[in-house]
Write a protein that holds these residues in place. Structure first.
Motif, mmCIF file in Angstrom:
data_model
loop_
_atom_site.group_PDB
_atom_site.id
_atom_site.type_symbol
_atom_site.label_atom_id
_atom_site.label_comp_id
_atom_site.label_asym_id
_atom_site.label_seq_id
_atom_site.Cartn_x
_atom_site.Cartn_y
_atom_site.Cartn_z
ATOM 1 N N THR A 22 0.878 -1.188 -0.083
ATOM 2 C CA THR A 22 -0.090 -0.036 -0.089
ATOM 3 C C THR A 22 0.940 1.321 -0.044
ATOM 4 O OG1 THR A 22 -1.800 -1.128 1.020
ATOM 5 C CG2 THR A 22 -1.791 1.236 1.528
ATOM 6 N N LEU A 23 1.872 1.139 0.760
ATOM 7 C CA LEU A 23 2.682 2.512 0.940
ATOM 8 C C LEU A 23 3.366 2.663 -0.407
ATOM 9 C CD1 LEU A 23 4.554 1.882 4.377
ATOM 10 C CD2 LEU A 23 2.791 3.296 3.868
ATOM 11 N N ARG A 24 3.981 1.862 -1.279
ATOM 12 C CA ARG A 24 4.366 1.929 -2.457
ATOM 13 C C ARG A 24 3.427 2.500 -3.701
ATOM 14 N NH1 ARG A 24 9.154 2.788 -3.178
ATOM 15 N NH2 ARG A 24 9.194 2.005 -5.059
ATOM 16 N N VAL A 25 2.252 2.036 -3.472
ATOM 17 C CA VAL A 25 1.403 2.617 -4.513
ATOM 18 C C VAL A 25 0.758 3.954 -4.277
ATOM 19 C CG1 VAL A 25 -0.976 1.733 -3.642
ATOM 20 C CG2 VAL A 25 -0.253 1.640 -6.063
ATOM 21 N N LEU A 26 1.258 4.694 -3.049
ATOM 22 C CA LEU A 26 0.837 5.765 -2.679
ATOM 23 C C LEU A 26 1.433 6.832 -3.700
ATOM 24 C CD1 LEU A 26 0.995 5.800 1.220
ATOM 25 C CD2 LEU A 26 -1.167 6.329 -0.378
ATOM 26 N N PRO A 27 0.615 7.736 -4.057
ATOM 27 C CA PRO A 27 1.042 8.917 -4.760
ATOM 28 C C PRO A 27 2.518 9.522 -4.125
ATOM 29 C CG PRO A 27 -1.312 9.442 -4.691
ATOM 30 C CD PRO A 27 -0.828 8.172 -3.713
ATOM 31 N N ALA A 28 3.526 9.998 -4.935
ATOM 32 C CA ALA A 28 4.838 10.338 -4.454
ATOM 33 C C ALA A 28 4.591 11.613 -3.523
ATOM 34 C CB ALA A 28 5.574 10.656 -5.645
ATOM 35 N N ALA A 29 3.662 12.544 -3.855
ATOM 36 C CA ALA A 29 3.572 13.695 -2.767
ATOM 37 C C ALA A 29 3.139 13.298 -1.381
ATOM 38 C CB ALA A 29 2.440 14.364 -3.407
ATOM 39 N N ILE A 30 2.652 12.343 -0.941
ATOM 40 C CA ILE A 30 2.413 11.781 0.373
ATOM 41 C C ILE A 30 3.012 10.733 0.691
ATOM 42 C CG2 ILE A 30 0.040 13.028 0.226
ATOM 43 C CD1 ILE A 30 -1.025 10.218 -0.220
ATOM 44 N N ARG A 31 3.848 9.961 0.078
ATOM 45 C CA ARG A 31 4.501 8.493 0.363
ATOM 46 C C ARG A 31 5.503 8.829 1.324
ATOM 47 N NH1 ARG A 31 7.093 6.689 -4.357
ATOM 48 N NH2 ARG A 31 4.970 6.646 -5.292
ATOM 49 N N PRO A 32 6.395 9.848 1.319
ATOM 50 C CA PRO A 32 7.428 9.876 2.680
ATOM 51 C C PRO A 32 6.799 10.372 3.786
ATOM 52 C CG PRO A 32 8.051 11.222 0.509
ATOM 53 C CD PRO A 32 6.569 10.527 0.201
ATOM 54 N N GLN A 33 5.818 10.962 3.808
ATOM 55 C CA GLN A 33 5.056 11.414 5.237
ATOM 56 C C GLN A 33 4.199 10.362 5.746
ATOM 57 O OE1 GLN A 33 4.852 12.990 2.090
ATOM 58 N NE2 GLN A 33 4.290 15.072 2.211
ATOM 59 N N PHE A 99 12.830 10.340 13.403
ATOM 60 C CA PHE A 99 12.711 11.625 13.823
ATOM 61 C C PHE A 99 13.381 12.806 13.051
ATOM 62 C CE2 PHE A 99 10.781 9.480 17.616
ATOM 63 C CZ PHE A 99 9.523 10.350 17.802
ATOM 64 N N ASP A 100 14.786 12.591 12.913
ATOM 65 C CA ASP A 100 15.308 13.493 12.044
ATOM 66 C C ASP A 100 14.818 13.469 10.628
ATOM 67 O OD1 ASP A 100 17.264 13.825 13.889
ATOM 68 O OD2 ASP A 100 18.633 12.412 12.850
ATOM 69 N N CYS A 101 14.254 12.434 10.052
ATOM 70 C CA CYS A 101 13.254 12.343 8.678
ATOM 71 C C CYS A 101 12.380 13.317 8.939
ATOM 72 C CB CYS A 101 13.412 10.974 8.117
ATOM 73 S SG CYS A 101 12.676 10.871 6.751
ATOM 74 N N LEU A 102 11.499 13.074 9.889
ATOM 75 C CA LEU A 102 10.372 13.877 10.240
ATOM 76 C C LEU A 102 10.519 15.293 10.328
ATOM 77 C CD1 LEU A 102 7.173 14.281 11.181
ATOM 78 C CD2 LEU A 102 8.328 13.827 13.509
ATOM 79 N N ALA A 103 11.804 15.755 10.566
ATOM 80 C CA ALA A 103 12.034 16.953 10.722
ATOM 81 C C ALA A 103 12.277 17.852 9.386
ATOM 82 C CB ALA A 103 13.231 17.539 11.507
ATOM 83 N N THR A 104 12.484 16.957 8.397
ATOM 84 C CA THR A 104 12.748 17.527 7.224
ATOM 85 C C THR A 104 11.368 17.952 6.250
ATOM 86 O OG1 THR A 104 12.652 15.430 5.839
ATOM 87 C CG2 THR A 104 14.523 16.016 6.759
#
Length: 294
Positions: A22-33, A99-104
């Motif tokens: 499911t995560l892989r098919v998400l649109p790129a604009a929201i996948r990282p978050q 958490f470092d990734c979240l901060a970006t």
């Protein structure tokens, strides 16, 4: 390889298992978050389930994470993780990097993710403090399913509306029920195991199955409200609902058993839905068939 690439690539795949699809098919604009939100929730779930560590210690670590704090020592050193898989233990070691990734992310995305984590941890602490004890009543079950899953539907909706076009009409209420339905499916699938652990979330399995199906009906309204040109987002919603309905059908036949949808069936769900993704009527025809246990 960067930390972000490691976290959102191999490690995410190892700890998310079937949800990784499911995560892989998400649109790129929201996948990282959404991926980072998943990693944080999965880490706190691992901490909550570390039964060889005293409950007060687990709750203390969860409260620290809920407040957005993390000590310099890796969390894995603060609690026992004998029950954790190697991937889960690695995730706990790398929580500071998560958490470092979240901060970006943009400030508003960080806020949404932190609010989500706060709510989920609240549900995990409720669970730890409530059990062992008598079964949940209806209000407690509704509260619990919101805190650990319904809030995910709420977060998902707001994240989509913030980053993707044409989704202003998506119902937050239906999104919340979507999450509750998926959590009820998990609860019903694990009834026997949970009882062995001193936890009873539902007292009437048949009623629970009906309630889960009704919540998934709301999730299906939500899914069909996604515009046809947002096929990736649609598929990310179709897959867990169809798999959830297959699970419910098996539980109606064998409510005390540990049921599982096979990998082959999951791949068939992915293929069939991909072929029909732009056709709401065709998708609904399959949904109704599955809803009727066929």
């Amino acid at each position: 390889m960067t930390s972000d690439a490691q976290l959102l690539g191999p490690l995410l795949k190892q700890v998310s298992r079937s949800f990784y699809l499911t995560l892989r098919v998400l649109p790129a604009a929201i996948r990282p978050q959404i991926s980072v939100a998943y990693l944080l929730a999965r880490a706190t779930d691992t901490i909550a389930d570390a039964e060889q560590t005293a409950q007060p210690e687990r709750i203390a670590v969860l409260r620290e994470l809920s407040a957005g704090r993390i000590s310099a020592r890796p969390v894995v050193e603060q609690i026992g993780v004998a029950e954790a898989t190697p991937a889960e233990a690695e995730l706990l070691k790398r929580l500071p990097a998560v958490f470092d990734c979240l901060a970006t992310f943009a400030v508003e995305d960080q806020r949404r993710i932190r609010e989500l984590l706060h709510t989920i941890i609240g549900g995990q602490i409720f669970d730890l403090e409530r059990f062992p004890g008598p079964p949940l009543n209806d209000d407690e079950l509704d509260r619990y399913t919101y805190m650990v899953a319904g809030c995910v539907g709420e977060f998902w909706t707001k994240m989509c509306q913030a980053h993707l076009p044409g989704l202003a009409a998506l119902s937050v209420v239906d999104g919340i029920r979507f999450g509750k339905g998926l959590q009820l499916v998990n609860i019903l699938r694990d009834v026997a195991e949970d009882q062995r652990r001193g936890r009873q979330y539902v007292t009437d399995v048949a009623a629970g199955l009906d309630q889960a199906a009704e919540h998934l009906d709301a999730g299906w309204r939500y899914t069909l409200a996604i515009p046809a040109d947002q096929k990736r987002l649609r598929l990310a919603c179709v897959w867990p609902i169809w798999i959830g309905l297959k699970t419910l059908a098996r539980l109606r036949v064998n409510p005390a058993g540990r049921v599982k949808v096979s990998r082959g069936e999951v791949y068939w769900v992915m293929l069939e839905s991909a072929l029909l993704a732009g056709n709401a009527a065709a998708l609904d025809e399959v949904y109704q068939r599955l809803r009727n246990g066929k």
